[in-house]
Design a protein around this motif. Structure first.
Motif, PDB file in Angstrom:
ATOM      1  N   LEU A   1       0.773  -1.131  -0.158  1.00 27.79           N
ATOM      2  CA  LEU A   1       0.042   0.102   0.029  1.00 27.79           C
ATOM      3  C   LEU A   1       0.781   1.383   0.096  1.00 27.79           C
ATOM      4  CD1 LEU A   1      -2.833  -1.036   2.593  1.00 27.79           C
ATOM      5  CD2 LEU A   1      -3.021  -0.903   0.173  1.00 27.79           C
ATOM      6  N   PRO A   2       0.382   2.489  -0.597  1.00 32.36           N
ATOM      7  CA  PRO A   2       1.253   3.622  -0.371  1.00 32.36           C
ATOM      8  C   PRO A   2       1.596   3.977   0.746  1.00 32.36           C
ATOM      9  CG  PRO A   2      -0.749   3.783  -2.101  1.00 32.36           C
ATOM     10  CD  PRO A   2      -0.720   2.686  -1.297  1.00 32.36           C
ATOM     11  N   ARG A   3       2.814   4.541   1.103  1.00 28.61           N
ATOM     12  CA  ARG A   3       3.143   5.184   2.423  1.00 28.61           C
ATOM     13  C   ARG A   3       2.441   6.288   2.546  1.00 28.61           C
ATOM     14  NH1 ARG A   3       8.016   4.469  -0.498  1.00 28.61           N
ATOM     15  NH2 ARG A   3       9.090   2.451  -0.189  1.00 28.61           N
ATOM     16  N   GLY A   4       2.298   6.634   3.918  1.00 24.90           N
ATOM     17  CA  GLY A   4       1.680   8.043   4.104  1.00 24.90           C
ATOM     18  C   GLY A   4       0.401   7.668   4.965  1.00 24.90           C
ATOM     19  N   TYR A   5      -0.113   6.591   5.061  1.00 21.06           N
ATOM     20  CA  TYR A   5      -1.440   6.258   6.036  1.00 21.06           C
ATOM     21  C   TYR A   5      -0.962   6.495   7.543  1.00 21.06           C
ATOM     22  CZ  TYR A   5      -3.989   5.008   1.534  1.00 21.06           C
ATOM     23  OH  TYR A   5      -4.446   5.069   0.437  1.00 21.06           O
TER      24      TYR A   5
END
Length: 462
Positions: free
Chosen positions: A273-277
């Motif tokens: 999943l994209p980083r930043g969550y």
């Protein structure tokens, strides 16, 4: 005088165990330093091949009044295998799987059996030994029992304690206590095996065990989820438990710093999943119908997305993808990228976690502005791993970090050790998690079973 006593002790051990089973002097030191951690300077390292030989070792040590430190896979994280000036008793050669009873779903093993070997033997019979942890390829069953190991599937199957039906142990004076119960129900007086499970070799040396097995799962479904705030996490956990009909086996939460660490070079993992969550969750379900379980898994996660409990998700489509997802979670060694991290294994109520993490992070940053703090863990069973690199080393730094991380736990009813044990490293903090009455009973048991205090002395209790 002491060297003479050493020589007499090692001579007696050599007579009892025969050639090739006792290593002393430089050879013993080499054995202690062959592990990934240093285990002190034992006066001897012994390799018995049977319960009878373990009994002989302890009778001799008892006669000489000499300390004995049991060794399993030497992968413990609390200093329980430190064998300075002791006889290190390795169970490595007691590595037989004696029996697998498919009808009763039990396995009888010697203490030196490697966890992964035991799991593969159960799998070959269509059964499951549920214990799973990062050191599966080197940890031994005896070590898992003596530390009451937890791991990735406690949420569904419980701790090691829940998998032990019976065991055999040798007391400090060489007395063999054989309680090799094979029954699920046996309510006949004191359950003696509980004395040795989790006692870290301080009350007796586990030599054999009867383990409870389960039916091997047919399906395995794995996903990474992202959530926007901590309040959604316990609601999501209960939603998955209910929606998956009891098949949820893992619920691993990663704070973003840890997720970033294991998905950036030099780590080999790629971010699913994209980083930043704000939070990432690795979930797994084990079931009995591949098609139906996969459909239900997708439906439950889809509904969680619709309801806003989850803000992003990716489901593994193959065993290779599942393995990569778990590899991220297990790539804990990345925390030592900038320096040797100080590791913690704490337990607390899920509701207390966000405030606890915020408090220790603020205090660590106030003391060491460039501190690296990584938090992840088996959140479904209340266990968090906290790993800290303050950015410097020196006298008193480790204790200062420990005081910050352990400090809030007593007031909120937390534990300084969720699954790694007490050993040497957490002994000073044990009173934060055990009251005076409990400690008094623990000391009384130690005095009763080991009056000379030769079994792993100094571990757990002084």
């Amino acid at each position: 005088m002491q060297s003479s006593s050493h020589a007499q002790l090692t001579e007696a051990l050599s007579r009892a165990l025969g050639p090739g089973a006792v290593f002393a002097g430089e050879a013993a030191l080499e054995k202690a330093q062959s592990s990934w951690m240093r285990l002190g300077a034992p006066i001897a390292v012994v390799y018995p091949k049977s319960t009878g030989e373990v009994s002989a070792v302890l009778r001799i040590a008892h006669r000489f009044g000499w300390p004995v430190t049991p060794w399993g896979g030497k992968t413990g994280l609390a200093g329980g295998a430190m064998a300075q000036d002791a006889v290190a008793l390795s169970l490595e050669r007691m590595n037989a799987i004696e029996d697998i009873d498919v009808a009763s779903a039990t396995m009888t093993v010697q203490a030196g059996v490697i966890l992964q070997t035991a799991c593969e033997a159960a799998e070959a019979e269509g059964l499951l030994l549920p214990l799973d942890l990062g050191a599966r390829g080197s940890a031994t069953i005896g070590g898992n029992i003596s530390t009451n190991a937890g791991g990735n599937r406690v949420l569904r199957y419980g701790m090691m304690r829940d998998m032990v039906l019976g065991l055999e142990a040798v007391l400090a004076d060489g007395t063999v206590v054989s309680s090799m119960n094979r029954l699920m129900k046996n309510n006949t007086g004191y359950d003696l095996k509980q004395l040795f499970i989790g006692s870290e070799g301080t009350l007796g040396v586990v030599t054999r065990a009867v383990l409870r097995l389960r039916s091997a799962p047919v399906s395995q479904n794995t996903a990474y989820l992202a959530v926007a705030d901590f309040d959604a996490i316990p609601r999501l956990l209960r939603r998955l438990e209910a929606g998956l009909g009891g098949s949820l086996s893992a619920f691993e939460v990663m704070w973003p710093a840890f997720y970033d660490l294991v998905t950036t070079e030099p780590a080999k993992g790629k971010p699913p999943l994209p980083r930043g969550y704000p939070y990432y969750i690795l979930v797994e379900s084990l079931g009995g119908d591949k098609a139906a379980d996969a459909e239900r898994f997708e439906q439950v996660l889809g509904q969680a997305l619709e309801d806003g409990l989850v803000i992003d998700a990716v489901i593994a489509k193959s065993q290779a993808e599942q393995a990569k997802m778990w590899a991220l979670r297990d790539d804990v060694g990345q925390v030592n990228r900038n320096g040797p991290a100080i590791t913690f294994d704490v337990s607390l109520r899920i509701a207390d976690m966000p405030a606890y993490v915020a408090e220790i992070e603020d205090k660590l940053r106030a003391r060491w502005p460039k501190v690296d703090t990584y938090v992840f863990g088996h959140l479904g069973d209340g266990n968090l791993h906290v790993l800290v690199w303050p950015g410097e080393q020196g006298p008193g730094i480790k204790k200062a970090v420990e005081d910050i991380v352990y400090g809030p736990l007593e007031a909120i009813g937390g534990s300084v050790s969720a699954e790694h044990g007490i050993g040497l490293s957490k002994k000073a903090y044990l009173p934060m998690s055990r009251n005076a009455g409990e400690l008094a009973v623990m000391k009384a048991l130690k005095t009763l079973l080991d009056p000379q205090s030769i079994l792993n002395p100094g571990k757990i209790l002084d």
